[in-house]
Design an enzyme around this catalytic site. Structure first.
Site, PDB file in Angstrom:
ATOM      1  N   GLU A 174       1.104  -1.542   0.285  1.00  0.00           N
ATOM      2  CA  GLU A 174      -0.085  -0.285  -0.149  1.00  0.00           C
ATOM      3  C   GLU A 174       1.152   1.349  -0.038  1.00  0.00           C
ATOM      4  OE1 GLU A 174      -2.922  -0.535   2.609  1.00  0.00           O
ATOM      5  OE2 GLU A 174      -3.247  -2.294   2.725  1.00  0.00           O
TER       6      GLU A 174
ATOM      7  N   GLU B 194      -4.759  -8.228  -0.720  1.00  0.00           N
ATOM      8  CA  GLU B 194      -5.728  -7.957   0.737  1.00  0.00           C
ATOM      9  C   GLU B 194      -7.501  -7.547   0.006  1.00  0.00           C
ATOM     10  OE1 GLU B 194      -4.649  -5.172   3.066  1.00  0.00           O
ATOM     11  OE2 GLU B 194      -2.690  -6.154   3.501  1.00  0.00           O
TER      12      GLU B 194
END
Length: 361
Positions: free
Chosen positions: A188, A294
């Site tokens: 991320e 995810e």
């Protein structure tokens, strides 16, 4: 061209696989490539550790308790290992992580590890008020610069990397063979909620951070790590944007995105569709494995989410796996037998393209 034909070594070399004995990481790449011809694997974070109504019961699993089967992929978090702690940042004993990694591998399953190390500039041994000193502490914008070789915190971070190395060395079979691992650090990174995020370091500093950790673990002999690069899902994600901080084809074997539904169902499905289309085209062109590293809908506020929002999109793409985040008391992302989403999850489980442990053993 098949991904297996383009396998690169974890240390960044570009020798043809035929010229060398396959490493555990290369064997894992080939297995992932083969399995995705059947469908996509389902993964769950901390699956055997705890659920909505239990903690640390041997061989328990909210996924198994819901559908009768373990997830194909299990994810575990190593934040805290850098401090020499006994427990991870999610309060899971590292000794239990080692135990469950070995057990799932011996079942025939696949393991992925993430790492959210504390902020090496602001952390103290005692910690402080969250997020002080944690991976989410972005109060100092010089962290990455300061842990690189010329930085003021480089020596401290060398120790932290060594502690990571020491833990990874425990992930072996009873015969002493290293267990193949999908290793996903610095994820991320196109957001700015972690100290390695986009607004906290330059693209070149991020790549140096990636290389420093990878070179350290490769020098320590870890040929069992398959390196995964996974920025967050974004509106209109382009290949150009994805490449900004991409460490390079010689350093990455799996490309992914992390994509949660935080807004409307329509926005999530549209954005996930566009992101996966770009990601899978990118992976095909570069000979990589693609995955939804995810995902999830917090607390499954739409019980039908598995089959009405997630499945219609992921069914369209040749991803290796998807992984939903953990089930923990007031915040959960996976199924649980007592929850309203359970019958819809069973429908998802029964679908042809969703793969669980029994499908990959």
């Amino acid at each position: 061209m098949a991904v297996a034909a383009l396998v690169l070594t974890a240390c960044g070399g570009q020798k043809e696989a035929a010229e060398m004995e396959k490493t555990p990481a290369q064997q894992l790449v080939e297995r992932l490539d083969s399995l995705r011809q059947k469908g996509y694997m389902f993964g769950h974070q901390d699956d055997p550790m705890y659920g909505l109504t239990w903690e640390y019961e041997q061989d328990s699993s909210d996924v198994r308790n819901t559908c009768g089967d373990y997830p194909a992929v299990m994810g575990f978090e190593l934040g805290g290992i850098e401090m020499g702690d006994d427990l991870s940042l999610d309060s899971v004993p590292f000794s239990r992580i080692t135990e469950e990694v070995i057990k799932h591998y011996e079942r025939g399953g696949i393991i992925t590890l993430s790492w959210h190390p504390r902020n090496p500039v602001t952390t103290t041994e005692q910690g402080g008020t969250w997020p002080e000193g944690t991976a989410w502490d972005v109060s100092d914008s010089t962290v990455v610069k300061n842990i690189l070789p010329s930085g003021t915190q480089h020596e401290k971070f060398q120790l932290w990397m060594q502690r990571m190395s020491d833990f990874l060395s425990t992930l072996k079979t009873q015969e002493g063979e290293p267990i193949p691992i999908i290793f996903r650090p610095w994820h991320e990174n196109t957001g700015s909620w972690f100290w390695w995020g986009e607004k906290l370091c330059t693209a070149e500093e991020y790549k140096e951070l990636w290389n420093m950790l990878q070179d350290k673990l490769t020098a320590d002999g870890f040929s069992n790590l398959l390196w995964a690069y996974s920025p967050g899902m974004a509106p209109d994600l382009t290949e150009e944007k994805y490449l900004e901080r991409y460490p390079g084809d010689d350093r990455v074997q799996l490309v992914g995105i992390d994509g949660y539904q935080w807004g409307t169902k329509e926005d999530f499905m549209s954005q996930l569709d566009q992101n996966l289309q770009m990601l899978c085209a990118f992976a095909e062109k570069r000979g990589k494995i693609a995955a939804l590293t995810e995902c999830g809908l917090k607390n499954l506020t739409d019980p039908t989410w598995w089959v009405s929002s997630l499945q219609p999109v992921v069914d369209k793409y040749p991803i290796s796996y998807l992984l939903v985040w953990r089930n923990y008391k007031k915040e959960w992302f996976g199924p649980s037998p007592a929850q309203p989403d359970a019958p819809y999850f069973k429908e998802f489980y029964d679908a042809e393209k969703s793969l669980f442990l029994k499908d990959i053993e």
